[in-house]
Design a protein around this motif. Structure first.
Motif, PDB file in Angstrom:
ATOM      1  N   ARG A  81      87.274 -15.667  40.773  1.00  0.00           N
ATOM      2  CA  ARG A  81      88.093 -14.572  41.296  1.00  0.00           C
ATOM      3  C   ARG A  81      88.587 -13.663  40.174  1.00  0.00           C
ATOM      4  O   ARG A  81      88.685 -12.451  40.354  1.00  0.00           O
ATOM      5  CB  ARG A  81      89.264 -15.117  42.105  1.00  0.00           C
ATOM      6  CG  ARG A  81      88.779 -15.662  43.430  1.00  0.00           C
ATOM      7  CD  ARG A  81      89.884 -16.135  44.339  1.00  0.00           C
ATOM      8  NE  ARG A  81      89.302 -16.914  45.435  1.00  0.00           N
ATOM      9  CZ  ARG A  81      89.999 -17.523  46.371  1.00  0.00           C
ATOM     10  NH1 ARG A  81      91.325 -17.452  46.360  1.00  0.00           N
ATOM     11  NH2 ARG A  81      89.388 -18.202  47.333  1.00  0.00           N
ATOM     12  N   LEU A  82      88.875 -14.281  39.038  1.00  0.00           N
ATOM     13  CA  LEU A  82      89.274 -13.476  37.886  1.00  0.00           C
ATOM     14  C   LEU A  82      88.126 -12.559  37.473  1.00  0.00           C
ATOM     15  O   LEU A  82      88.293 -11.364  37.242  1.00  0.00           O
ATOM     16  CB  LEU A  82      89.676 -14.395  36.728  1.00  0.00           C
ATOM     17  CG  LEU A  82      90.207 -13.748  35.449  1.00  0.00           C
ATOM     18  CD1 LEU A  82      91.389 -12.841  35.724  1.00  0.00           C
ATOM     19  CD2 LEU A  82      90.601 -14.816  34.423  1.00  0.00           C
ATOM     20  N   GLN A  83      86.938 -13.139  37.448  1.00  0.00           N
ATOM     21  CA  GLN A  83      85.725 -12.362  37.196  1.00  0.00           C
ATOM     22  C   GLN A  83      85.599 -11.188  38.155  1.00  0.00           C
ATOM     23  O   GLN A  83      85.334 -10.063  37.754  1.00  0.00           O
ATOM     24  CB  GLN A  83      84.495 -13.245  37.446  1.00  0.00           C
ATOM     25  CG  GLN A  83      84.131 -14.120  36.318  1.00  0.00           C
ATOM     26  CD  GLN A  83      83.218 -13.359  35.371  1.00  0.00           C
ATOM     27  OE1 GLN A  83      83.686 -12.897  34.328  1.00  0.00           O
ATOM     28  NE2 GLN A  83      81.953 -13.212  35.730  1.00  0.00           N
ATOM     29  N   ARG A 122      85.845  -5.490  39.533  1.00  0.00           N
ATOM     30  CA  ARG A 122      86.468  -4.390  40.274  1.00  0.00           C
ATOM     31  C   ARG A 122      87.036  -3.343  39.330  1.00  0.00           C
ATOM     32  O   ARG A 122      86.831  -2.138  39.524  1.00  0.00           O
ATOM     33  CB  ARG A 122      87.650  -4.906  41.116  1.00  0.00           C
ATOM     34  CG  ARG A 122      87.367  -5.391  42.494  1.00  0.00           C
ATOM     35  CD  ARG A 122      87.053  -4.359  43.525  1.00  0.00           C
ATOM     36  NE  ARG A 122      88.132  -3.713  44.249  1.00  0.00           N
ATOM     37  CZ  ARG A 122      88.969  -4.291  45.081  1.00  0.00           C
ATOM     38  NH1 ARG A 122      88.921  -5.574  45.299  1.00  0.00           N
ATOM     39  NH2 ARG A 122      89.884  -3.586  45.717  1.00  0.00           N
ATOM     40  N   VAL A 123      87.761  -3.803  38.317  1.00  0.00           N
ATOM     41  CA  VAL A 123      88.355  -2.870  37.354  1.00  0.00           C
ATOM     42  C   VAL A 123      87.262  -2.038  36.690  1.00  0.00           C
ATOM     43  O   VAL A 123      87.378  -0.819  36.559  1.00  0.00           O
ATOM     44  CB  VAL A 123      89.165  -3.623  36.272  1.00  0.00           C
ATOM     45  CG1 VAL A 123      89.571  -2.689  35.138  1.00  0.00           C
ATOM     46  CG2 VAL A 123      90.388  -4.271  36.890  1.00  0.00           C
ATOM     47  N   ILE A 124      86.189  -2.701  36.320  1.00  0.00           N
ATOM     48  CA  ILE A 124      85.090  -1.991  35.647  1.00  0.00           C
ATOM     49  C   ILE A 124      84.459  -0.981  36.598  1.00  0.00           C
ATOM     50  O   ILE A 124      84.199   0.158  36.223  1.00  0.00           O
ATOM     51  CB  ILE A 124      84.058  -3.003  35.121  1.00  0.00           C
ATOM     52  CG1 ILE A 124      84.674  -3.779  33.974  1.00  0.00           C
ATOM     53  CG2 ILE A 124      82.774  -2.316  34.692  1.00  0.00           C
ATOM     54  CD1 ILE A 124      83.900  -4.997  33.572  1.00  0.00           C
ATOM     55  N   VAL A 129      92.353  -6.846  48.374  1.00  0.00           N
ATOM     56  CA  VAL A 129      91.969  -7.603  47.187  1.00  0.00           C
ATOM     57  C   VAL A 129      90.639  -8.316  47.424  1.00  0.00           C
ATOM     58  O   VAL A 129      89.753  -8.306  46.583  1.00  0.00           O
ATOM     59  CB  VAL A 129      93.062  -8.626  46.820  1.00  0.00           C
ATOM     60  CG1 VAL A 129      92.616  -9.542  45.694  1.00  0.00           C
ATOM     61  CG2 VAL A 129      94.349  -7.904  46.447  1.00  0.00           C
ATOM     62  N   ALA A 131      87.821  -9.737  39.890  1.00  0.00           N
ATOM     63  CA  ALA A 131      88.852  -8.724  39.675  1.00  0.00           C
ATOM     64  C   ALA A 131      88.468  -7.848  38.490  1.00  0.00           C
ATOM     65  O   ALA A 131      88.605  -6.622  38.542  1.00  0.00           O
ATOM     66  CB  ALA A 131      90.206  -9.390  39.447  1.00  0.00           C
ATOM     67  N   HIS A 132      87.947  -8.458  37.437  1.00  0.00           N
ATOM     68  CA  HIS A 132      87.528  -7.662  36.288  1.00  0.00           C
ATOM     69  C   HIS A 132      86.359  -6.751  36.648  1.00  0.00           C
ATOM     70  O   HIS A 132      86.312  -5.597  36.235  1.00  0.00           O
ATOM     71  CB  HIS A 132      87.161  -8.568  35.116  1.00  0.00           C
ATOM     72  CG  HIS A 132      88.356  -9.146  34.424  1.00  0.00           C
ATOM     73  ND1 HIS A 132      88.328 -10.324  33.740  1.00  0.00           N
ATOM     74  CD2 HIS A 132      89.625  -8.693  34.335  1.00  0.00           C
ATOM     75  CE1 HIS A 132      89.531 -10.574  33.240  1.00  0.00           C
ATOM     76  NE2 HIS A 132      90.339  -9.603  33.599  1.00  0.00           N
TER      77      HIS A 132
END
Lengths: 234, 234
Positions: free
Chosen positions: A134-136, A141-143, A73, A138-139
């Motif tokens: 961290r939320l940023q 990463r998804v992108i 992560v 993670a997003h």
DNA sequence: CGCATCTTTGATTAAAATCAACCCAAGTGG
DNA sequence: CCACTTGGGTTGATTTTAATCAAAGATGCG
């Protein structure tokens, strides 16, 4: 034991805006611990008894899937909080945290969180900024996983590590903890084989130097071009 | 305009534990707005002037990349907060939010956030629980993208939508807003072609029924088997 | 020195993207 | 009211990417 004092944490972004006296109160309730390389700081699904501040070392945070895959992560660097499950309304840790090298950390019992939140508003705000970024991440990463090819993702991952933990050497910028091809694969959703091939190719082009559990970025700018997909593959 | 009252929001999870009088104060400062289908609620990089509570409808939150890809981050259902950039220490919205159908929402000026956070601790805690679960979701997405094949990801996405917004019909459970193959592709990091082929195949097997911007899940259990990779592809 | 772990590299295969047509349904405007 | 246009949707053929399969080399530690 009596050696903990506020100089350990003063100046860290998380404690920005917290009064000196409050820092003393905060540090006063921490215990310090060292974690040997490859030992867990906390484990997925465990009761979240404590939250931590990493003082020295590097910690890898990873999730295991039921079918045996491991996904990294993030890596935690000195000065960052970890295990703040309680701040997010969880009672168990959502991931495994393993020391990538010998580490030193402070730990507070989770039940202090509500008190801290009430008594030290700057600390609370700063913590939620951390969560927000961290939320940023993670997003992002998804992108990346949705829109980029592996070479771009691996290049991005290396650049992120370099920025986070890079150490200048005469050869370039070294990622300052042992990291294997497998580790990089787990950060980017690929296989160690593909990572190995990419690093070999980049080494031939002089963009990186790498060895056993060691990567040095020689040409960050070139790597960025690859990360952004602005260069043809050879 | 005087028609806003606490019955609109009482009973929503985000306001659990907030006193009735406080609910009045909260609602009293909101303005209500309706957003027509396909219109933006807020836009990426814009100044985050307000945060929102969706009362009715469905909103798609998506990010655009510089090279023209669109990635859907999540769908917001009635009762959920959106645009809470401020709570995470941001001053701009991180994504685009588009009404998937005609919507009704409440909006508060962002500068109220600090006051709300100080005056209504339950609301604050609940909000951070929301943020926590969104962080979880994002990590789950990363893990899915790293370890699952497209058919599993698409199956997972459909099941998530069904759980979030499913409406029982005599044919099965309908995803209760218009959703195209392209939309599903943007949620799962694939192409509309691949989604179309999967839905066609599943339709032949009787697992789903689908039409123009419409998907009904007939056999959720079978779909779950696919999502978990426990079934051979034909 | 010998063994564990990493790493490299080649060959093959599988998965999904891309390329390319074509079909269908629902509005829109004359 | 119907022709036409537009936005989905389907499906086949081809190509690309990266995983998988397989086998050897390094490296460093005990």
């Amino acid at each position: 034991m009596g050696s903990l004092d506020r100089s350990l944490i003063a100046g860290l972004p998380v404690f920005e805006g917290v009064a000196a006296a409050d820092l003393d109160r905060i540090v006063g309730q921490a215990r310090s611990l060292r974690i040997a390389k490859d030992q867990p700081v906390f484990e997925q699904e465990q009761e979240a008894h404590s939250f931590f501040l990493l003082l020295d070392g590097h910690v890898r945070v990873m999730k295991s899937t039921p079918d045996g895959h491991e996904v990294t992560v993030r890596y935690i660097s000195p000065g960052e909080l970890m295990g703040i499950a309680h701040a997010l309304g969880r009672t168990t840790y959502p991931a495994n945290a393993i020391a990538a090298v010998d580490c030193v950390a402070l730990a507070w019992p989770s039940q202090l969180w509500p008190t801290f939140a009430a008594d030290f508003p700057s600390f609370t705000t700063n913590t939620y900024k951390t969560v927000g970024s961290r939320l940023q991440d993670a997003h992002t990463r998804v992108i990346e996983m949705s829109t980029e090819q592996v070479d771009q993702r691996v290049a991005h991952a290396l650049l992120k590590l370099v920025k986070q933990t890079g150490k200048k050497t005469e050869e370039g910028i070294l990622i300052n903890f042992p990291i294997s091809r497998q580790d990089i694969a787990e950060m980017t959703g690929t296989t160690l084989h593909t990572v190995s091939r990419l690093l070999s190719a980049w080494e031939d082009q002089g963009l990186v130097k790498s060895g056993r559990q060691k990567v040095t970025v020689v040409e960050p700018h070139q790597l960025l071009l690859i990360a952004e997909g602005r260069v043809e593959k050879s």
